[in-house]
Design a protein around this motif. Sequence first.
Motif, PDB file in Angstrom:
ATOM      1  N   ASP A  44      32.091  67.828  38.185  1.00 37.84           N
ATOM      2  CA  ASP A  44      32.156  66.545  39.200  1.00 37.84           C
ATOM      3  C   ASP A  44      32.701  65.353  38.814  1.00 37.84           C
TER       4      ASP A  44
ATOM      5  N   HIS B 145      36.570  65.785  42.735  1.00 39.43           N
ATOM      6  CA  HIS B 145      36.309  64.697  44.372  1.00 39.43           C
ATOM      7  C   HIS B 145      37.583  64.374  44.181  1.00 39.43           C
TER       8      HIS B 145
ATOM      9  N   HIS C 228      33.584  71.933  41.326  1.00 38.98           N
ATOM     10  CA  HIS C 228      33.428  70.155  41.930  1.00 38.98           C
ATOM     11  C   HIS C 228      33.941  69.296  41.218  1.00 38.98           C
TER      12      HIS C 228
HETATM   13 ZN    ZN Z   1      30.100  65.016  43.123  1.00 40.05          ZN
END
Ligand code: ZN
Length: 466
Positions: free
Chosen positions: A321, A67, A65
């Motif tokens: 994340d 970005h 995960h």
């Molecule tokens: Zn995310």
Amino acid sequence: MSIRTLIRGGLVVTASDELHADVLIEDGRVAALAAHGSAAAEAWTADRTIDATGKYVIPGGVDAHTHMELPFGGTSASDTFETGTRAAAWGGTTTIVDFAVQSVGHSLREGLDTWYAKADGNCAVDYAFHMILSDVNERTLKEMDHLVGEGVTSFKLFMAYPGVFYSDDGQILRAMQRGAANGGLIMMHAENGIAIDVLVEQALARGETDPRHHGEVRKVLLEAEATHRAIQLARVAGAPLYVVHVSAEEAVAELAAARDKGLPVFGETCPQYLFLSTDNLEEPDFQGAKYVCSTPLRPKEHQAALWRGLRTNDLQVVSTDHCPFCFRGQKELGRGDFSKIPNGLPGVENRMDLLHQAVLDGHISRRRWIEIACASPARMFGLYPQKGTIAPGSDADIVLYDPHAEQVISAETHHMNVDYSAYEGRRITGRVDTVLSRGELVIDQREFTGRAGHGAFVPRSTCQYL
Ligand code: ZN
Ligand code: URP
Ligand code: ZN
């Protein structure tokens, strides 16, 4: 020319075993393991021998995960694929699964091609993609089938962020039905974004503009409710479900209840929810903005439930994340209005170390460390045993980890392209020493020897837990 590499004298730790074994690497893959000192291992010859005495020899981390370069909140995540994958390598992560984004009104194809172009030729370690569905309609549902065919086998949907990534329950149900048919795994951002937006508006109207209000409006109950609803929609669709960035005890309870019924429901949490809390969001002088992410940080009391979930396997994966925004110029966009603070935290470089510290602190075992950070994410997203383990035939993505080295996490020394660390000043025992990606040295005794372009796109099969 194929180089034979021998890693000698370390403790090989995988999700299932701990062995004093030597590892032979050929053509970028693990060729064999043999007990250290055995006749078989002694007979091996190699072009290069790496001494792993006193170190763990572990699979490269799989961060499912991230970005990199995500356009979000009026700005873009500050790590490019080049800087972010280099930082990943420094932190012992050798595979990332990043989120390609479909923009509203555009096709999945366009979004995915944009992400291929961003990553191509720039990555230090291997990468794969999930696809964010922002616009579920007949055309994009059909496109999901093609993506599964080309190795993009998971799709993130959002119950949050109305007007940006949000899907309504009907769209979610349709995407889940399609996933049930084509093998794609639906990943859910489970927060009731419609209700949250009402609370945001009301908070701002009361003059509550500081970062801590981000945590207050994004209520635990609205994460738990959305998690419950996502599970019921998945049951109706006959689809498996993976809930991302679980932060609240009540959401873990929803996952546990579903799993107790035997439902194919999975959950991920992240280091920020295990190590940080609303105390950080409350830091004065707008410093709390550094910790604004969604789902938000929770009061400390939730951490015990997350650790328990990881031990009982109600949560299977720890991802980062990773979505970094610099404090200066990016997080600052939300001064005077917490809803304008770009959501996301840096962490791709810190995950393996923080989880090793969790081993020392008694939260998880050493093998569970490797399971939640390497093996389970690889299995969950169709990469196993190419990634996530050290076994004959696996990619030689291997980390030599020094379990006794001491370090202090700091933005002064990290390699992520962001001007602060969410873990500034935290003391960690354990540190990455050497990293191989498909047999090539990327970090050699704490020196970066990798290169942009070594990392390759890895097509994935479907979830291997089903
Ligand atoms: Zn995310
Ligand atoms: O705050 C976060 N998590 N930012 C990244 C986008 C997402 O929802 O995962
Ligand atoms: Zn999300």
